[in-house]
Design an enzyme around this catalytic site. Structure first.
Site, PDB file in Angstrom:
ATOM      1  N   SER A   1       0.857  -1.196   0.000  1.00  0.00           N
ATOM      2  CA  SER A   1       0.000   0.000   0.000  1.00  0.00           C
ATOM      3  C   SER A   1       0.890   1.241   0.000  1.00  0.00           C
ATOM      4  CB  SER A   1      -0.860   0.006   1.267  1.00  0.00           C
ATOM      5  OG  SER A   1      -1.527   1.242   1.419  1.00  0.00           O
TER       6      SER A   1
ATOM      7  N   TYR B   1      -1.229  -1.189  10.318  1.00  0.00           N
ATOM      8  CA  TYR B   1      -1.448  -1.310   8.861  1.00  0.00           C
ATOM      9  C   TYR B   1      -0.212  -0.826   8.077  1.00  0.00           C
ATOM     10  CZ  TYR B   1      -3.791  -1.293   4.352  1.00  0.00           C
ATOM     11  OH  TYR B   1      -4.121  -1.532   3.042  1.00  0.00           O
TER      12      TYR B   1
HETATM   13  N1  LIG Z   1      -8.886  -0.752  -1.233  1.00  0.00           N
HETATM   14  C1  LIG Z   1      -7.908   0.069  -0.896  1.00  0.00           C
HETATM   15  O1  LIG Z   1      -8.103   1.315  -0.783  1.00  0.00           O
HETATM   16  C2  LIG Z   1      -6.520  -0.491  -0.690  1.00  0.00           C
HETATM   17  C3  LIG Z   1      -5.443   0.411  -0.731  1.00  0.00           C
HETATM   18  C4  LIG Z   1      -4.148  -0.068  -0.562  1.00  0.00           C
HETATM   19  C5  LIG Z   1      -3.952  -1.422  -0.371  1.00  0.00           C
HETATM   20  N2  LIG Z   1      -5.013  -2.282  -0.320  1.00  0.00           N
HETATM   21  C6  LIG Z   1      -4.734  -3.695  -0.078  1.00  0.00           C
HETATM   22  O2  LIG Z   1      -5.288  -4.471  -1.114  1.00  0.00           O
HETATM   23  C7  LIG Z   1      -5.536  -5.788  -0.642  1.00  0.00           C
HETATM   24  C8  LIG Z   1      -6.908  -6.230  -1.111  1.00  0.00           C
HETATM   25  O3  LIG Z   1      -7.887  -5.389  -0.522  1.00  0.00           O
HETATM   26  P1  LIG Z   1      -9.210  -4.934  -1.293  1.00  0.00           P
HETATM   27  O4  LIG Z   1      -9.164  -3.455  -1.379  1.00  0.00           O
HETATM   28  O5  LIG Z   1      -9.407  -5.705  -2.530  1.00  0.00           O
HETATM   29  O6  LIG Z   1     -10.294  -5.313  -0.176  1.00  0.00           O
HETATM   30  P2  LIG Z   1     -11.585  -6.252  -0.232  1.00  0.00           P
HETATM   31  O7  LIG Z   1     -12.417  -5.921  -1.415  1.00  0.00           O
HETATM   32  O8  LIG Z   1     -12.200  -6.140   1.106  1.00  0.00           O
HETATM   33  O9  LIG Z   1     -10.979  -7.719  -0.432  1.00  0.00           O
HETATM   34  C9  LIG Z   1     -10.220  -8.322   0.583  1.00  0.00           C
HETATM   35  C10 LIG Z   1      -9.991  -9.777   0.241  1.00  0.00           C
HETATM   36  O10 LIG Z   1      -9.175 -10.372   1.285  1.00  0.00           O
HETATM   37  C11 LIG Z   1      -9.802 -11.559   1.728  1.00  0.00           C
HETATM   38  N3  LIG Z   1      -9.494 -11.822   3.124  1.00  0.00           N
HETATM   39  C12 LIG Z   1      -9.679 -10.994   4.193  1.00  0.00           C
HETATM   40  N4  LIG Z   1      -9.352 -11.618   5.331  1.00  0.00           N
HETATM   41  C13 LIG Z   1      -8.938 -12.868   4.973  1.00  0.00           C
HETATM   42  C14 LIG Z   1      -8.492 -14.003   5.712  1.00  0.00           C
HETATM   43  N5  LIG Z   1      -8.401 -13.982   7.057  1.00  0.00           N
HETATM   44  N6  LIG Z   1      -8.146 -15.130   5.036  1.00  0.00           N
HETATM   45  C15 LIG Z   1      -8.256 -15.179   3.684  1.00  0.00           C
HETATM   46  N7  LIG Z   1      -8.677 -14.148   2.933  1.00  0.00           N
HETATM   47  C16 LIG Z   1      -9.030 -13.012   3.579  1.00  0.00           C
HETATM   48  C17 LIG Z   1     -11.301 -11.323   1.498  1.00  0.00           C
HETATM   49  O11 LIG Z   1     -11.967 -12.569   1.299  1.00  0.00           O
HETATM   50  P3  LIG Z   1     -12.891 -13.340   2.368  1.00  0.00           P
HETATM   51  O12 LIG Z   1     -13.572 -12.300   3.208  1.00  0.00           O
HETATM   52  O13 LIG Z   1     -13.805 -14.136   1.491  1.00  0.00           O
HETATM   53  O14 LIG Z   1     -11.928 -14.195   3.135  1.00  0.00           O
HETATM   54  C18 LIG Z   1     -11.279 -10.565   0.172  1.00  0.00           C
HETATM   55  O15 LIG Z   1     -11.216 -11.473  -0.901  1.00  0.00           O
HETATM   56  C19 LIG Z   1      -5.367  -5.743   0.877  1.00  0.00           C
HETATM   57  O16 LIG Z   1      -4.130  -6.331   1.226  1.00  0.00           O
HETATM   58  C20 LIG Z   1      -5.370  -4.265   1.189  1.00  0.00           C
HETATM   59  O17 LIG Z   1      -4.615  -3.966   2.340  1.00  0.00           O
HETATM   60  C21 LIG Z   1      -6.288  -1.841  -0.480  1.00  0.00           C
END
Ligand SMILES: NC(=O)c1ccc[n+]([C@@H]2O[C@H](COP(=O)([O-])OP(=O)(O)OC[C@H]3O[C@@H](n4cnc5c(N)ncnc54)[C@H](OP(=O)(O)O)[C@@H]3O)[C@@H](O)[C@H]2O)c1
Length: 269
Positions: free
Chosen positions: A142, A156
């Site tokens: 991130s 985080y």
């Molecule tokens: N969105 C943003 O603004 C942003 C910015 C910078 C970085 N990121 C990073 O991008 C990555 C993906 O996030 P996203 O934005 O796509 O969020 P998201 O739409 O909430 O997706 C998160 C994914 O992680 C899975 N997950 C969560 N806890 C888990 C666990 N204990 N075991 C296995 N899978 C798990 C969820 O699946 P289940 O709930 O089905 O397990 C879901 O598929 C993360 O690492 C986040 O920190 C996001």
């Protein structure tokens, strides 16, 4: 780049950035291994990918905050002889609140998912990549890993800073061996992330130019790992913020982040 016959494993594939990676790699011909907890969602996505792109899929429902999960995934794939040529460590969530507002069990599970599972999955699948002289590893970090730590969401930023440095180390270690390693550092990205941690109302007050759709974030990352970029920041605004954090004196950058998060917390209360 086409990846026909290669297998891509994506954690956190049931939503957001992970599901977008699955679609983008499948569109390039890769077979896809989908990992997350919500198996029903993974099944729907697997069906979609097979139909749209004629690729093979494999589903492994797992909670990656459980210490046994990475080994279970590795054992299951090894037993059936499924290689992992592309690894996208992406599963994650945000935990709002000051450090003492969450108990140690929550912090431990957070670190297990956001740090340990990334390191362990890489340790399991890297040897096979080195043997086959081909591997692509993307750690979804991130922008928070490139700027000073802020108040709230206390672990985080540190967990993402670990991934940035880790991706650089793997890139250096595997240089010239066919394995490319990249830390993807997105800023605010449209996904379920802010719904899951109940901050949607708050972040929707931010200017739209600070947000990106998941697709350009992922397309850029796939290109970056091909081009051996150890750290990739998508989008002009995020690039500017990362540049500022690199360029400003540390104390000035720290003060900026401190003031910004104080303003943010005030809005929250
Ligand atoms: N969105 C943003 O603004 C942003 C910015 C910078 C970085 N990121 C990073 O991008 C990555 C993906 O996030 P996203 O934005 O796509 O969020 P998201 O739409 O909430 O997706 C998160 C994914 O992680 C899975 N997950 C969560 N806890 C888990 C666990 N204990 N075991 C296995 N899978 C798990 C969820 O699946 P289940 O709930 O089905 O397990 C879901 O598929 C993360 O690492 C986040 O920190 C996001």
């Amino acid at each position: 780049m086409k990846y026909n016959g290669k297998w891509a494993l994506i954690t956190g594939a049931s939503a957001g950035i992970g599901a977008t990676f699955a679609r983008s790699y499948a569109a390039r011909g890769a077979n896809i291994i989908l990992v997350a907890r919500r198996e029903d969602r993974l099944k729907d996505l697997a069906g979609e990918l097979e139909k749209a792109h004629g690729v093979k899929t494999r589903i492994l429902a797992a909670d990656l905050s459980e210490p046994s999960a990475p080994q279970m995934i590795f054992d299951a794939l090894s037993a059936e002889g499924t290689p992992v040529d592309i690894l996208v460590n992406n599963a994650g969530f945000g935990m709002p609140g000051a450090y003492t507002e969450n108990d140690w069990a929550q912090h431990r599970a957070f670190l297990e998912l956001m740090v340990t599972s990334y390191a362990q999955m890489t340790r399991h699948f890297l040897p096979g990549m080195l043997e086959r002289d081909f591997g692509r590893i993307i750690q979804v970090a991130s922008l928070a890993g490139l700027v000073p730590g802020s108040a709230g969401h206390t672990l985080y930023g540190p967990s993402k800073a670990f991934l940035v440095s880790f991706a650089q180390s793997i890139a250096a270690e595997c240089d010239g061996m066919g394995v490319h390693s990249t830390a993807l550092c997105p800023g605010f990205t449209y996904s379920e992330f802010h719904d899951v941690n109940n901050t949607r109302g708050l972040v929707s007050q931010l200017p739209k130019y600070m947000f990106m759709e998941a697709e350009p974030v992922v397309e850029g990352a796939i290109e970056a790992v091909e081009n051996k970029r150890a750290v990739y920041v998508p989008g002009a605004w995020n690039k500017f913020a990362a540049w500022l954090a690199r360029t400003l004196p540390r104390s000035v950058a720290e003060r900026m982040v401190k003031n910004q998060s104080a303003r943010f917390r005030k809005k929250q209360s």
